[in-house]
Design a protein around this motif. Structure first.
Motif, PDB file in Angstrom:
ATOM      1  N   UNK A  11     -14.118  60.842 -11.232  1.00  0.00           N
ATOM      2  CA  UNK A  11     -13.510  59.809 -10.578  1.00  0.00           C
ATOM      3  C   UNK A  11     -11.998  60.514 -10.009  1.00  0.00           C
ATOM      4  N   UNK A  12     -11.658  61.295 -10.555  1.00  0.00           N
ATOM      5  CA  UNK A  12     -10.229  61.912  -9.860  1.00  0.00           C
ATOM      6  C   UNK A  12     -10.456  62.651  -8.796  1.00  0.00           C
ATOM      7  N   UNK A  13     -11.779  63.304  -8.798  1.00  0.00           N
ATOM      8  CA  UNK A  13     -12.238  64.183  -7.650  1.00  0.00           C
ATOM      9  C   UNK A  13     -12.711  63.327  -6.372  1.00  0.00           C
ATOM     10  N   UNK A  14     -13.317  62.250  -6.723  1.00  0.00           N
ATOM     11  CA  UNK A  14     -13.561  61.503  -5.743  1.00  0.00           C
ATOM     12  C   UNK A  14     -12.310  60.756  -4.987  1.00  0.00           C
ATOM     13  N   UNK A  15     -11.386  60.570  -5.848  1.00  0.00           N
ATOM     14  CA  UNK A  15     -10.232  59.952  -5.201  1.00  0.00           C
ATOM     15  C   UNK A  15      -9.090  60.962  -4.250  1.00  0.00           C
ATOM     16  N   UNK A  16      -9.355  62.271  -4.809  1.00  0.00           N
ATOM     17  CA  UNK A  16      -8.740  63.211  -3.936  1.00  0.00           C
ATOM     18  C   UNK A  16      -9.357  63.387  -2.645  1.00  0.00           C
ATOM     19  N   UNK A  17     -10.725  63.645  -2.839  1.00  0.00           N
ATOM     20  CA  UNK A  17     -11.680  63.457  -1.555  1.00  0.00           C
ATOM     21  C   UNK A  17     -11.601  62.570  -0.607  1.00  0.00           C
ATOM     22  N   UNK A  18     -11.602  61.240  -1.021  1.00  0.00           N
ATOM     23  CA  UNK A  18     -11.489  60.010  -0.085  1.00  0.00           C
ATOM     24  C   UNK A  18      -9.903  60.239   0.502  1.00  0.00           C
ATOM     25  N   UNK A  19      -9.035  60.544  -0.324  1.00  0.00           N
ATOM     26  CA  UNK A  19      -7.414  60.522   0.325  1.00  0.00           C
ATOM     27  C   UNK A  19      -7.518  61.639   1.169  1.00  0.00           C
ATOM     28  N   UNK A  20      -8.255  62.578   1.048  1.00  0.00           N
ATOM     29  CA  UNK A  20      -7.960  63.970   2.082  1.00  0.00           C
ATOM     30  C   UNK A  20      -8.713  63.384   3.185  1.00  0.00           C
ATOM     31  N   UNK A  21      -9.785  62.626   3.078  1.00  0.00           N
ATOM     32  CA  UNK A  21     -10.345  62.199   4.366  1.00  0.00           C
ATOM     33  C   UNK A  21      -9.450  61.196   5.168  1.00  0.00           C
ATOM     34  N   UNK A  22      -8.941  60.306   4.397  1.00  0.00           N
ATOM     35  CA  UNK A  22      -7.766  59.495   5.218  1.00  0.00           C
ATOM     36  C   UNK A  22      -6.556  60.187   5.811  1.00  0.00           C
ATOM     37  N   UNK A  23      -6.091  61.316   5.094  1.00  0.00           N
ATOM     38  CA  UNK A  23      -5.175  62.002   5.526  1.00  0.00           C
ATOM     39  C   UNK A  23      -5.774  62.895   6.953  1.00  0.00           C
ATOM     40  N   UNK A  24      -6.808  62.945   6.921  1.00  0.00           N
ATOM     41  CA  UNK A  24      -7.390  63.701   8.075  1.00  0.00           C
ATOM     42  C   UNK A  24      -7.516  62.759   9.262  1.00  0.00           C
ATOM     43  N   UNK A  25      -7.908  61.478   8.945  1.00  0.00           N
ATOM     44  CA  UNK A  25      -7.857  60.338  10.208  1.00  0.00           C
ATOM     45  C   UNK A  25      -6.655  60.222  10.635  1.00  0.00           C
ATOM     46  N   UNK A  26      -5.554  60.012   9.674  1.00  0.00           N
ATOM     47  CA  UNK A  26      -4.349  59.844   9.908  1.00  0.00           C
ATOM     48  C   UNK A  26      -3.873  60.819  10.985  1.00  0.00           C
ATOM     49  N   UNK A  27      -4.018  62.121  10.306  1.00  0.00           N
ATOM     50  CA  UNK A  27      -3.491  63.226  11.203  1.00  0.00           C
ATOM     51  C   UNK A  27      -4.215  63.222  12.711  1.00  0.00           C
ATOM     52  N   UNK A  28      -5.252  62.821  12.954  1.00  0.00           N
ATOM     53  CA  UNK A  28      -5.929  62.648  14.331  1.00  0.00           C
ATOM     54  C   UNK A  28      -5.315  61.510  15.192  1.00  0.00           C
ATOM     55  N   UNK A  29      -4.884  60.482  14.386  1.00  0.00           N
ATOM     56  CA  UNK A  29      -4.285  59.318  14.939  1.00  0.00           C
ATOM     57  C   UNK A  29      -3.003  59.943  15.624  1.00  0.00           C
ATOM     58  N   UNK A  30      -2.194  60.519  14.788  1.00  0.00           N
ATOM     59  CA  UNK A  30      -0.986  60.838  15.160  1.00  0.00           C
ATOM     60  C   UNK A  30      -0.891  62.088  16.294  1.00  0.00           C
ATOM     61  N   UNK A  31      -1.876  62.935  16.074  1.00  0.00           N
ATOM     62  CA  UNK A  31      -2.027  63.784  17.294  1.00  0.00           C
ATOM     63  C   UNK A  31      -2.376  63.247  18.595  1.00  0.00           C
ATOM     64  N   UNK A  32      -3.355  62.051  18.542  1.00  0.00           N
ATOM     65  CA  UNK A  32      -3.404  61.355  19.637  1.00  0.00           C
ATOM     66  C   UNK A  32      -2.652  60.200  19.969  1.00  0.00           C
ATOM     67  N   UNK A  33      -1.634  60.326  19.651  1.00  0.00           N
ATOM     68  CA  UNK A  33      -0.987  59.073  19.866  1.00  0.00           C
ATOM     69  C   UNK A  33      -0.289  59.108  21.558  1.00  0.00           C
ATOM     70  N   UNK A  34      -0.363  59.804  22.175  1.00  0.00           N
ATOM     71  CA  UNK A  34       0.081  59.968  23.513  1.00  0.00           C
ATOM     72  C   UNK A  34      -1.334  60.141  24.489  1.00  0.00           C
ATOM     73  N   UNK A  35      -2.389  59.994  23.655  1.00  0.00           N
ATOM     74  CA  UNK A  35      -3.833  60.086  24.621  1.00  0.00           C
ATOM     75  C   UNK A  35      -4.035  58.570  25.223  1.00  0.00           C
TER      76      UNK A  35
END
Length: 127
Positions: A11-35
């Motif tokens: 359960x803990x590992x699945x939570x960490x994996x999904x939050x890492x994926x969420x951080x990846x999506x947020x990072x892509x959003x921030x990187x493309x804020x001016x696109x």
């Protein structure tokens, strides 16, 4: 007892994996804020029916309005001088990143606690 500890690790590992994926999506959003024309990615989470683990659902694009930017000299500007920017709000993205980071850290602490309990159990069994 051993099966409960293994389930806790999963359960803990699945939570960490999904939050890492969420951080990846947020990072892509921030990187493309001016696109121009970029739509922010939104993560959803689901519970796997067979295991109960948290899994990432499909990544969806936010269908909110794109900001209209006035810049007549921009190559994408229309005849009125406007072009479509992104619908990324940096305040929301930073808040989402902090929430994902804290959730990741909570799952990491749970993982570590379970690992320590497992180690203690093994130490008791060796005696």
């Amino acid at each position: 007892m051993g099966n409960d500890l293994i389930s806790s690790l999963a359960f803990a590992a699945s939570g960490m994996e999904t939050q890492a994926m969420r951080l990846r999506a947020v990072s892509e959003n921030i990187a493309n804020a001016d696109t121009p024309g970029y739509r922010r990615k939104v993560m959803t989470f689901e519970q796997a029916m067979d295991t109960g683990l948290v899994v990432a659902g499909p990544v969806k694009l936010d269908q909110g309005e794109l900001t209209r930017i006035y810049d007549p000299g921009h190559p994408l500007a229309d005849e009125t001088g406007y072009y479509d920017g992104s619908n990324v709000d940096l305040v929301i993205e930073i808040a989402d990143a902090r929430e994902a980071q804290r959730s990741y850290e909570a799952n990491l602490r749970m993982f570590d606690q379970t690992r320590q309990m497992t180690q203690s159990l093994f130490d008791l069994l060796r005696r």
